[in-house]
Design a protein around this motif. Structure first.
Motif, PDB file in Angstrom:
ATOM      1  N   LEU A 189      12.385 -12.484 -11.225  1.00 13.30           N
ATOM      2  CA  LEU A 189      12.105 -11.800  -9.967  1.00 13.30           C
ATOM      3  C   LEU A 189      13.356 -11.124  -9.417  1.00 13.30           C
ATOM      4  N   LEU A 190      14.478 -11.834  -9.468  1.00 15.45           N
ATOM      5  CA  LEU A 190      15.712 -11.278  -8.919  1.00 15.45           C
ATOM      6  C   LEU A 190      16.169 -10.051  -9.692  1.00 15.45           C
ATOM      7  N   VAL A 191      16.082 -10.109 -11.015  1.00 13.74           N
ATOM      8  CA  VAL A 191      16.496  -8.970 -11.832  1.00 13.74           C
ATOM      9  C   VAL A 191      15.598  -7.771 -11.580  1.00 13.74           C
ATOM     10  N   LEU A 192      14.290  -8.011 -11.532  1.00 11.03           N
ATOM     11  CA  LEU A 192      13.343  -6.908 -11.301  1.00 11.03           C
ATOM     12  C   LEU A 192      13.600  -6.242  -9.954  1.00 11.03           C
ATOM     13  N   ARG A 193      13.788  -7.046  -8.939  1.00 10.44           N
ATOM     14  CA  ARG A 193      14.020  -6.480  -7.613  1.00 10.44           C
ATOM     15  C   ARG A 193      15.329  -5.707  -7.571  1.00 10.44           C
ATOM     16  N   SER A 194      16.337  -6.212  -8.269  1.00 11.34           N
ATOM     17  CA  SER A 194      17.617  -5.517  -8.325  1.00 11.34           C
ATOM     18  C   SER A 194      17.489  -4.169  -9.025  1.00 11.34           C
ATOM     19  N   VAL A 195      16.759  -4.141 -10.151  1.00  5.93           N
ATOM     20  CA  VAL A 195      16.564  -2.901 -10.913  1.00  5.93           C
ATOM     21  C   VAL A 195      15.840  -1.865 -10.059  1.00  5.93           C
ATOM     22  N   ILE A 196      14.781  -2.291  -9.393  1.00 10.09           N
ATOM     23  CA  ILE A 196      13.987  -1.360  -8.596  1.00 10.09           C
ATOM     24  C   ILE A 196      14.802  -0.823  -7.422  1.00 10.09           C
ATOM     25  N   LYS A 197      15.542  -1.695  -6.744  1.00 10.41           N
ATOM     26  CA  LYS A 197      16.355  -1.228  -5.613  1.00 10.41           C
ATOM     27  C   LYS A 197      17.452  -0.268  -6.067  1.00 10.41           C
ATOM     28  N   ARG A 198      17.928  -0.470  -7.289  1.00 10.98           N
ATOM     29  CA  ARG A 198      19.010   0.388  -7.796  1.00 10.98           C
ATOM     30  C   ARG A 198      18.514   1.735  -8.300  1.00 10.98           C
ATOM     31  N   LEU A 199      17.311   1.764  -8.876  1.00 11.57           N
ATOM     32  CA  LEU A 199      16.852   2.973  -9.571  1.00 11.57           C
ATOM     33  C   LEU A 199      15.724   3.723  -8.865  1.00 11.57           C
ATOM     34  N   VAL A 200      15.187   3.150  -7.806  1.00 10.76           N
ATOM     35  CA  VAL A 200      14.099   3.822  -7.084  1.00 10.76           C
ATOM     36  C   VAL A 200      14.609   4.233  -5.708  1.00 10.76           C
ATOM     37  N   ALA A 201      14.571   5.537  -5.429  1.00 12.69           N
ATOM     38  CA  ALA A 201      15.155   6.058  -4.192  1.00 12.69           C
ATOM     39  C   ALA A 201      14.339   5.660  -2.959  1.00 12.69           C
ATOM     40  N   ALA A 202      13.034   5.903  -3.007  1.00 11.87           N
ATOM     41  CA  ALA A 202      12.163   5.618  -1.857  1.00 11.87           C
ATOM     42  C   ALA A 202      11.187   4.518  -2.272  1.00 11.87           C
ATOM     43  N   ILE A 203      11.623   3.275  -2.166  1.00  8.83           N
ATOM     44  CA  ILE A 203      10.867   2.146  -2.720  1.00  8.83           C
ATOM     45  C   ILE A 203       9.454   2.066  -2.156  1.00  8.83           C
ATOM     46  N   ASN A 204       9.310   2.189  -0.850  1.00  4.48           N
ATOM     47  CA  ASN A 204       8.005   1.982  -0.232  1.00  4.48           C
ATOM     48  C   ASN A 204       7.059   3.164  -0.385  1.00  4.48           C
ATOM     49  N   ASP A 205       7.577   4.330  -0.734  1.00  8.49           N
ATOM     50  CA  ASP A 205       6.727   5.510  -0.923  1.00  8.49           C
ATOM     51  C   ASP A 205       6.347   5.723  -2.383  1.00  8.49           C
ATOM     52  N   THR A 206       6.947   4.943  -3.277  1.00  7.58           N
ATOM     53  CA  THR A 206       6.706   5.086  -4.712  1.00  7.58           C
ATOM     54  C   THR A 206       5.440   4.336  -5.116  1.00  7.58           C
ATOM     55  N   HIS A 207       4.754   4.854  -6.151  1.00  7.07           N
ATOM     56  CA  HIS A 207       3.587   4.163  -6.699  1.00  7.07           C
ATOM     57  C   HIS A 207       3.973   3.514  -8.030  1.00  7.07           C
ATOM     58  N   TYR A 208       3.434   2.310  -8.249  1.00 11.49           N
ATOM     59  CA  TYR A 208       3.801   1.479  -9.389  1.00 11.49           C
ATOM     60  C   TYR A 208       2.559   1.195 -10.231  1.00 11.49           C
ATOM     61  N   TYR A 209       2.661   1.425 -11.536  1.00 12.78           N
ATOM     62  CA  TYR A 209       1.548   1.231 -12.463  1.00 12.78           C
ATOM     63  C   TYR A 209       1.939   0.140 -13.460  1.00 12.78           C
ATOM     64  N   ILE A 210       1.092  -0.906 -13.565  1.00 13.22           N
ATOM     65  CA  ILE A 210       1.443  -2.104 -14.326  1.00 13.22           C
ATOM     66  C   ILE A 210       0.395  -2.379 -15.402  1.00 13.22           C
ATOM     67  N   CYS A 211       0.852  -2.642 -16.634  1.00 13.93           N
ATOM     68  CA  CYS A 211      -0.063  -3.037 -17.708  1.00 13.93           C
ATOM     69  C   CYS A 211       0.692  -3.865 -18.744  1.00 13.93           C
ATOM     70  N   GLY A 212       0.071  -4.952 -19.193  1.00 16.47           N
ATOM     71  CA  GLY A 212       0.701  -5.822 -20.180  1.00 16.47           C
ATOM     72  C   GLY A 212       0.059  -7.191 -20.148  1.00 16.47           C
ATOM     73  N   PRO A 213       0.701  -8.200 -20.733  1.00 18.61           N
ATOM     74  CA  PRO A 213       0.178  -9.569 -20.673  1.00 18.61           C
ATOM     75  C   PRO A 213       0.020 -10.015 -19.217  1.00 18.61           C
ATOM     76  N   VAL A 214      -1.003 -10.822 -18.956  1.00 16.19           N
ATOM     77  CA  VAL A 214      -1.347 -11.188 -17.583  1.00 16.19           C
ATOM     78  C   VAL A 214      -0.171 -11.833 -16.845  1.00 16.19           C
ATOM     79  N   ALA A 215       0.513 -12.786 -17.488  1.00 25.53           N
ATOM     80  CA  ALA A 215       1.618 -13.474 -16.816  1.00 25.53           C
ATOM     81  C   ALA A 215       2.729 -12.503 -16.425  1.00 25.53           C
ATOM     82  N   LEU A 216       3.025 -11.543 -17.308  1.00 26.59           N
ATOM     83  CA  LEU A 216       4.061 -10.558 -17.002  1.00 26.59           C
ATOM     84  C   LEU A 216       3.610  -9.629 -15.882  1.00 26.59           C
ATOM     85  N   MET A 217       2.338  -9.236 -15.908  1.00 25.07           N
ATOM     86  CA  MET A 217       1.812  -8.386 -14.846  1.00 25.07           C
ATOM     87  C   MET A 217       1.928  -9.080 -13.491  1.00 25.07           C
TER      88      MET A 217
END
Length: 356
Positions: A189-217
């Protein structure tokens, strides 16, 4: 949805356990959107199997394509990976699904794609369909190793062209890398949040699309929720959905009669002929139409039984039903009266459905 018979155009081996099948659909073109999937029927050792596979191509491609990864215990996925080159024709139904990239969103802001394993397939289709040069899409992708990363070479090329940002998680214990965008081990969780905060300019205005194994999703979703991303900006594709909760709809406890129009094959003078049939069946309270039809001997194709594959679709012409899950159906199909029989519970006595 429609049925198609496509021929094999070519087979591309993506990894040791993954192949992409390109279909020759010249005579029977399908209209679909990036992110949607189709159903394939194959007779394997005398057993008819139906499975869903996301389209990894985009509508403008000359040849529609699916990408299939071998799944442990998967009869069809293993067969396709091993013998796809020997299959000349494919029985196709589709398209299905409402996990679709909103092109207006992609044109106006950054898109983040979060994938795991073969979940890259619909996201790769979305990625290829993004035309905006103003916002660089971000791919967050968990795979076992670079060698087992589906579309690895193509993704590397897009990254080199600066048309895609990527952050990988490679889970193989022996994996070692000094690259900034390579994370050894599983995402946290910490790594994912760090990556997103670093690489996504407008976090709350961005749309996120998720697909993969259920636990990872679920991990991806938890990371986004922890960043206070609005729920409406999080889009997910579940192929192994949990059973729907049926406790939230009312029933008067009565058995309803349903009129079913269906088609049966019979031999006439040693030739198979198809006849249109009409049956009146009884459906018990909280009994799905699919189960009732099979109880009455009506032949219905089905696969997942949880509303995600779309195999058991039919057209409702009259009456009222409760359909708790309809992940496979885009809004226009629902508006046209298409229902999933495994998720259809009659609420009135005037329900009529037609099998296709």
């Amino acid at each position: 949805m429609k049925k198609y018979t496509w021929r094999t155009h070519k087979i591309v081996k993506e990894t040791e356990d993954t192949v992409t099948i390109y279909f020759d659909a010249t005579a029977q073109k399908m209209t679909y959107l990036p992110g949607q999937y189709l159903n394939i029927r194959l007779n394997i050792n005398g057993e008819l199997l139906i499975r869903s596979y996301s389209l990894s191509s985009i509508p403008s491609d000359s040849y529609p394509a699916i990408t299939v990864k071998r799944v442990g215990g998967g009869k069809m996925s293993s067969y396709i990976v091993d013998y796809a080159a020997n299959i000349e024709t494919w029985d196709i139904t589709g398209p299905f699904g409402n996990f679709i990239l909103d092109q207006k969103i992609a044109d106006q802001q950054q898109v983040v794609l979060l994938a795991g394993g073969s979940g890259i397939s619909p996201l790769f289709s979305m990625l290829k369909s993004i035309d905006s040069t103003k916002y660089t899409p971000l791919l967050i992708y968990s795979s076992k190793s670079p060698e087992e990363t589906i579309f690895g070479n193509l993704l590397t090329s897009l990254e080199a062209e600066r048309t895609l940002d990527i952050c990988y998680s490679f889970t193989a214990p022996e994996f070692v890398s000094t690259k900034m965008n390579h994370i050894p081990g599983r995402f946290s969780l910490l790594v994912l949040r760090s990556v997103i905060k670093r690489l996504v300019a407008a976090i709350n205005d961005t749309h996120y699309y998720i697909c993969g194994p259920v636990a990872l999703m679920d991990l991806y979703r938890d990371a986004l929720i922890g960043l206070k991303i609005p729920e409406e900006n999080i889009h997910m594709e579940y192929f192994n959905a949990t059973s729907a909760d049926l406790a939230n709809f009312e029933t008067d406890g009565n058995t309803n009669e349903v009129i079913v129009t269906h088609y049966e094959d019979s031999y006439v003078d040693d030739e198979i002929q198809t006849f249109e049939c009409t049956s009146l069946i009884e459906v018990k309270p909280r009994q799905p139409l699919l189960e009732a039809m099979k109880t009455h001997g009506i032949n219905v194709a089905s696969s997942c039984n949880n509303g995600t594959c779309g195999t058991c679709w039919a057209v409702k012409t009259t009456g009222t039903i409760h359909m708790p899950r309809h992940d496979a159906l885009p809004p226009q199909d629902i508006a046209a009266g298409i229902v999933l029989l495994c998720q259809s519970y009659p609420l009135t006595g005037d329900v009529c459905v037609t099998l296709q």
